[in-house]
Design a protein around this motif. Structure first.
Motif, mmCIF file in Angstrom:
data_model
loop_
_atom_site.group_PDB
_atom_site.id
_atom_site.type_symbol
_atom_site.label_atom_id
_atom_site.label_comp_id
_atom_site.label_asym_id
_atom_site.label_seq_id
_atom_site.Cartn_x
_atom_site.Cartn_y
_atom_site.Cartn_z
ATOM 1 N N TRP A 121 123.318 -6.216 92.778
ATOM 2 C CA TRP A 121 124.584 -6.181 92.046
ATOM 3 C C TRP A 121 125.685 -5.493 92.858
ATOM 4 O O TRP A 121 126.823 -5.948 92.877
ATOM 5 N N ASP A 122 125.362 -4.392 93.498
ATOM 6 C CA ASP A 122 126.352 -3.694 94.320
ATOM 7 C C ASP A 122 126.825 -4.560 95.480
ATOM 8 O O ASP A 122 128.014 -4.608 95.795
ATOM 9 N N ARG A 123 125.887 -5.246 96.113
ATOM 10 C CA ARG A 123 126.265 -6.132 97.238
ATOM 11 C C ARG A 123 127.132 -7.296 96.746
ATOM 12 O O ARG A 123 128.084 -7.708 97.417
ATOM 13 N N THR A 124 126.795 -7.809 95.569
ATOM 14 C CA THR A 124 127.564 -8.920 95.003
ATOM 15 C C THR A 124 128.969 -8.475 94.614
ATOM 16 O O THR A 124 129.946 -9.205 94.830
ATOM 17 N N ASP A 172 132.770 6.501 87.321
ATOM 18 C CA ASP A 172 131.825 6.787 86.234
ATOM 19 C C ASP A 172 130.402 6.964 86.768
ATOM 20 O O ASP A 172 129.465 7.141 85.989
ATOM 21 N N PHE A 173 130.260 6.911 88.103
ATOM 22 C CA PHE A 173 128.982 7.111 88.784
ATOM 23 C C PHE A 173 127.935 6.061 88.404
ATOM 24 O O PHE A 173 126.743 6.248 88.615
ATOM 25 N N PHE A 174 128.398 4.958 87.869
ATOM 26 C CA PHE A 174 127.509 3.830 87.576
ATOM 27 C C PHE A 174 127.957 2.604 88.360
ATOM 28 O O PHE A 174 127.175 1.982 89.062
ATOM 29 N N THR A 175 129.247 2.259 88.230
ATOM 30 C CA THR A 175 129.856 1.197 89.036
ATOM 31 C C THR A 175 130.785 1.869 90.035
ATOM 32 O O THR A 175 131.799 2.447 89.639
ATOM 33 N N MET A 176 130.439 1.801 91.315
ATOM 34 C CA MET A 176 131.288 2.446 92.315
ATOM 35 C C MET A 176 132.652 1.757 92.345
ATOM 36 O O MET A 176 132.731 0.529 92.435
ATOM 37 N N PRO A 177 133.735 2.521 92.245
ATOM 38 C CA PRO A 177 135.067 1.898 92.261
ATOM 39 C C PRO A 177 135.374 1.294 93.627
ATOM 40 O O PRO A 177 134.924 1.804 94.656
ATOM 41 N N SER A 178 136.147 0.222 93.621
ATOM 42 C CA SER A 178 136.641 -0.316 94.884
ATOM 43 C C SER A 178 137.627 0.694 95.465
ATOM 44 O O SER A 178 138.158 1.547 94.742
ATOM 45 N N PRO A 179 137.904 0.639 96.767
ATOM 46 C CA PRO A 179 138.889 1.564 97.351
ATOM 47 C C PRO A 179 140.234 1.521 96.634
ATOM 48 O O PRO A 179 140.870 2.558 96.424
ATOM 49 N N ARG A 211 118.080 -1.241 87.565
ATOM 50 C CA ARG A 211 119.137 -1.596 86.616
ATOM 51 C C ARG A 211 118.766 -2.853 85.828
ATOM 52 O O ARG A 211 118.971 -2.925 84.616
ATOM 53 N N LEU A 212 118.201 -3.844 86.522
ATOM 54 C CA LEU A 212 117.749 -5.059 85.839
ATOM 55 C C LEU A 212 116.637 -4.724 84.848
ATOM 56 O O LEU A 212 116.608 -5.242 83.724
ATOM 57 N N SER A 213 115.732 -3.849 85.258
ATOM 58 C CA SER A 213 114.643 -3.431 84.379
ATOM 59 C C SER A 213 115.180 -2.805 83.096
ATOM 60 O O SER A 213 114.723 -3.120 81.990
ATOM 61 N N ASN A 214 116.174 -1.934 83.225
ATOM 62 C CA ASN A 214 116.746 -1.273 82.053
ATOM 63 C C ASN A 214 117.469 -2.251 81.136
ATOM 64 O O ASN A 214 117.423 -2.127 79.909
ATOM 65 N N ILE A 215 118.145 -3.231 81.740
ATOM 66 C CA ILE A 215 118.842 -4.239 80.932
ATOM 67 C C ILE A 215 117.850 -5.060 80.125
ATOM 68 O O ILE A 215 118.028 -5.279 78.925
ATOM 69 N N ILE A 216 116.770 -5.491 80.766
ATOM 70 C CA ILE A 216 115.771 -6.316 80.069
ATOM 71 C C ILE A 216 115.148 -5.546 78.910
ATOM 72 O O ILE A 216 115.021 -6.070 77.793
ATOM 73 N N PRO A 272 131.854 -12.970 87.531
ATOM 74 C CA PRO A 272 131.537 -12.208 86.319
ATOM 75 C C PRO A 272 130.171 -12.522 85.727
ATOM 76 O O PRO A 272 129.499 -11.635 85.210
ATOM 77 N N GLY A 273 129.745 -13.790 85.827
ATOM 78 C CA GLY A 273 128.436 -14.167 85.315
ATOM 79 C C GLY A 273 127.291 -13.511 86.062
ATOM 80 O O GLY A 273 126.177 -13.389 85.539
ATOM 81 N N LYS A 274 127.557 -13.071 87.291
ATOM 82 C CA LYS A 274 126.536 -12.393 88.090
ATOM 83 C C LYS A 274 126.650 -10.878 88.007
ATOM 84 O O LYS A 274 125.810 -10.165 88.561
ATOM 85 N N LEU A 275 127.706 -10.387 87.351
ATOM 86 C CA LEU A 275 128.006 -8.952 87.400
ATOM 87 C C LEU A 275 128.228 -8.376 86.001
ATOM 88 O O LEU A 275 129.210 -7.690 85.730
ATOM 89 N N SER A 276 127.282 -8.646 85.118
ATOM 90 C CA SER A 276 127.412 -8.125 83.751
ATOM 91 C C SER A 276 127.409 -6.601 83.717
ATOM 92 O O SER A 276 127.948 -5.994 82.788
ATOM 93 N N VAL A 277 126.842 -5.954 84.737
ATOM 94 C CA VAL A 277 126.788 -4.486 84.754
ATOM 95 C C VAL A 277 128.153 -3.864 85.039
ATOM 96 O O VAL A 277 128.336 -2.658 84.853
ATOM 97 N N ALA A 278 129.118 -4.661 85.502
ATOM 98 C CA ALA A 278 130.408 -4.109 85.932
ATOM 99 C C ALA A 278 131.349 -3.802 84.770
ATOM 100 O O ALA A 278 132.512 -3.476 84.992
ATOM 101 N N VAL A 279 130.863 -3.886 83.549
ATOM 102 C CA VAL A 279 131.708 -3.623 82.381
ATOM 103 C C VAL A 279 131.691 -2.150 81.975
ATOM 104 O O VAL A 279 132.252 -1.785 80.941
ATOM 105 N N SER A 280 131.078 -1.298 82.773
ATOM 106 C CA SER A 280 130.860 0.090 82.361
ATOM 107 C C SER A 280 132.171 0.848 82.120
ATOM 108 O O SER A 280 132.247 1.678 81.206
#
Length: 540
Positions: free
Chosen positions: A492-495, A294-301, A389-394, A445-453
Motif C-alpha cells: 500500500w505504501d509503495r502504491t 497521523d502515523f498511519f498514512t505517511m503524508p506526501s511532502p 494491515r491487510l490482516s487487520n482489515i480482513i 483509490p480502489g487500491k488504497l482504501s487504507v488512505a482514508v485515515s
C-alpha cells in the motif's frame, strides 16, 4: 417394475437443453440490464442537449465542464421554469436565484437516485429530500444531479451507468469521491454551490483533489432525511451532508440559509440551532492545535509542507499554535471505522450489488468482503506476518454479535470523550490537520482504501471538518517524493507513492476541525486560513 435407465445420448440432450435454457435466461437478463443502462445514458445525453440549447451562462459552463469531465448525470429541466418564475413577494430567500448542483444520492422529486446501480434506473423519487425542499424555499435552483462511484463506498468516481468522472485540473487524475461529480463540476466552474455527503471523506476528498472548499458538518446539523446511504442503517461511522463551493464565504452563506425554521420543522430530529453569526464574524485570536501526520498514512511532502506553511501564516497573524499528539489512528481505522461500517460481515454492503454486473471501484476490498467468517479469520491469520494491515482489515470485516456491536459503540463513545478531554486540556479552539493530496491517478483509490485515515477519524468522532486549498505541488515536493517509503513499507505504501507521482501544479489542502456542533467556528477558522493564503499568494 423399474424404469429403464436413460441412454447417454438422452442424458446429453437433457443437459444441453438445460444449459441452453440457462444461457437464454442469462442473455435475456443481460439484454434487459444493458437496455436500462442505455436508456439512462440516453436521458443523460438528452439533458445535456437541452442544456446546450439554453442560453444561461451557468448552464453553458456546466455543459462545457461535463463534456470534459463527465460529471453530470441528469439535467433537471424543471429548473428552467423555476428560473423564469417571478420574484416572490416579501423578502426573498438567502439563495434566491442561485443555481445549485445535487449529488446523485440526494433525492430530488421525479429523478433517480441510482448510487451507480442499474436496478435504481427508472425509479424516480416521489418527493424531494428535506435538504432540497429547504434549498428551494430559500430560492435556490437545483439544476443538475452529479456522478458518484457505485455504492458510494469509494473515493474514486466511476460506475457502469455513467462511467468515469475525471478531475477538471488534470484528466488522468480522479476528482475524488464519493461526491466526485460535485467536485469536478464546481472545480471546473460549472456550478457555484453544490451538495454532497460524507461518511469517510466523501466531501473532503473531491474538494481537496479539485482545489475547492467543502464543509462536513456534525452528522445531524443538517437533515439527512431523503438522502440514501451506501450502507443503510449503520451508525458506527457518522455520515453527514454538506456544501461544496469555490470559497468559504459561499459555504457560510449556504449554512445561514439552511439553518432555518424550515429545516427544523421539516425534520424535527435536527436540533434547532440557527447560524451563529457572532462566532463566524469574530476576530479574536484562536488557539489552534495541529499535527503533521497521523502515523498511519505517511503524508506526501506537499501535505506536510501545507500544514507547516499554514501554521506559520497563522502564527504570524497572531494566533497560537499548539502541537497535538495524535494516537491510535490505526486502531480507530480498523476497529471503529472498518469494523463499524461492516459489522454485519458486509452483508448489507454486498446486498447492494445483487443482480449487478459491475462490482464497484473498491478493488480487493470487495472480494474480501465476500469471504465467509471462517475464511476471513484464516486468511487474516495467514497474512498477519507478511501484510499486517491487510490482516487487520480482513479481521475487522467479520460478523459481530449484537453484544459485540453494543460494546463497540460504547468504546467509540468513550474514545470520543477521551479525544475531547485531550483537546480541552490544551484549551484549543480548533485544529489544523493534514488532508490527503494531491489528487491520485484514476483507479488508485480502489487500491488504497487504507488512505482514508486522515478524514475518517472525524466521521468516527463526529466532529465538523472543512477543507481549504492552501498550496500546489512543487518540483521540490516531487523530488522529495522519491524518498517516500511510508510507515509500513508494504504494498500500500509503495502504491501510494506511485499515486502521488507526477503531480506538480496540483492543489493541496488542509483540514480545519472544530468540536461537535461548532460549524460556525470551523467556518471562521477556514475563512482565516483562506484569507491568509490569498494574501500570501498576492505577495508572491
Amino acid at each position: 417394475m423399474r424404469p429403464a435407465p436413460r441412454s447417454p445420448p438422452a442424458l446429453l440432450c437433457c443437459c444441453s437443453a438445460g444449459l441452453l435454457l440457462l444461457l437464454l435466461l442469462r442473455w435475456r437478463r443481460w439484454k434487459g440490464f444493458w437496455k436500462k443502462v442505455e436508456a439512462a445514458r440516453q436521458r443523460q445525453e438528452e439533458g445535456l442537449d437541452r442544456m446546450e440549447k439554453a442560453v444561461r451562462s451557468f448552464r453553458e459552463q456546466a455543459l462545457q465542464i461535463t463534456r470534459e469531465t463527465n460529471c453530470i448525470t441528469e439535467y433537471m429541466q424543471e429548473s428552467e421554469t423555476q428560473l423564469q418564475q417571478a420574484r416572490p413577494p416579501g423578502k426573498p430567500g438567502l439563495l434566491y436565484g442561485v443555481p445549485v448542483s445535487i449529488k446523485d444520492s440526494i433525492n430530488c422529486q421525479g429523478h433517480d437516485s441510482t448510487l451507480g446501480f442499474v436496478k435504481n434506473i427508472n425509479q424516480p423519487m416521489a418527493e424531494d429530500s428535506v435538504l432540497v425542499q429547504v434549498l428551494k424555499r430559500q430560492g435556490a435552483i437545483p439544476f443538475v444531479k452529479t456522478n458518484v462511484p457505485q455504492s458510494l463506498i469509494s473515493f474514486d468516481c466511476k460506475n457502469l451507468i455513467f462511467g468515469q468522472t475525471f478531475n477538471p485540473l488534470l484528466y488522468t487524475r480522479t476528482p475524488g469521491g464519493s461526491s466526485g461529480g460535485e467536485g469536478a463540476l464546481i472545480g471546473g466552474g460549472g456550478s457555484i454551490l453544490g451538495f454532497g455527503t460524507d461518511v469517510g471523506g466523501s466531501l473532503r476528498f473531491p474538494a481537496a483533489f479539485c482545489g475547492i472548499c467543502a464543509l462536513k458538518p456534525t452528522g445531524n446539523r443538517l437533515s439527512k432525511k431523503g438522502i440514501i446511504s451506501g450502507i443503510r442503517g449503520q451508525k458506527s461511522v457518522v455520515a453527514a451532508v454538506g456544501p461544496m463551493a469555490k470559497d468559504v464565504e459561499s459555504l457560510a452563506l449556504c449554512m445561514r440559509a439552511l439553518l432555518c425554521e424550515d429545516m427544523f420543522s421539516l425534520d424535527s430530529t435536527v436540533p434547532p440551532l440557527p447560524f451563529n453569526e457572532e462566532v463566524y464574524s469574530s476576530t479574536q485570536p484562536l488557539r489552534i492545535g495541529y499535527y503533521e501526520t497521523d502515523f498511519f498514512t505517511m503524508p506526501s511532502p506537499a501535505m506536510r509542507r501545507a500544514v507547516r506553511e499554514t501554521k506559520k501564516l497563522l502564527e504570524d497573524a497572531g494566533h497560537t499554535l499548539v502541537p497535538f499528539e495524535i494516537t491510535n489512528v490505526d486502531y480507530v481505522t480498523y476497529n471503529f471505522c472498518i469494523r463499524g461500517m461492516f459489522a454485519d460481515g458486509c452483508t448489507s454492503f454486498l446486498k447492494n450489488f445483487e443482480g449487478e454486473l459491475e462490482r464497484g471501484s473498491m478493488g480487493t476490498l470487495f472480494w474480501l468482503a465476500k469471504l465467509p467468517n471462517c475464511l476471513k479469520a484464516f486468511v487474516s491469520w495467514i497474512a498477519k506476518p507478511f501484510v499486517p494491515r491487510l490482516s487487520n482489515i480482513i479481521s475487522s470485516m467479520r460478523t459481530n454479535t449484537v453484544e459485540e456491536l453494543w460494546s463497540l459503540h460504547q468504546e467509540i463513545e468513550e474514545s470520543c470523550h477521551q479525544f475531547i478531554a485531550q483537546w480541552k486540556k490544551l484549551n484549543l479552539d480548533v485544529m489544523l490537520c493534514p488532508m490527503l493530496g494531491p489528487a491520485l491517478g484514476i483507479g488508485y483509490p480502489g487500491k488504497l482504501s487504507v488512505a482514508v485515515s486522515y478524514t475518517m477519524l472525524y466521521n468516527s468522532l463526529d466532529f465538523p471538518a472543512g477543507v481549504v486549498p492552501v498550496t500546489m505541488v512543487t518540483d521540490e515536493d516531487e523530488k522529495e517524493l522519491k524518498g517516500y517509503q511510508g510507515y509500513f513499507r508494504d504494498w500500500w505504501d509503495r502504491t501510494l507513492a506511485k499515486a502521488f507521482h507526477g503531480s506538480v501544479g496540483l492543489p493541496v489542502a488542509v483540514q480545519c476541525v472544530a468540536l461537535p456542533w461548532q460549524e460556525e467556528l470551523c467556518l471562521r477558522f477556514m475563512k482565516e486560513v483562506e484569507t491568509l493564503t490569498l494574501k500570501k499568494n498576492q505577495l508572491v
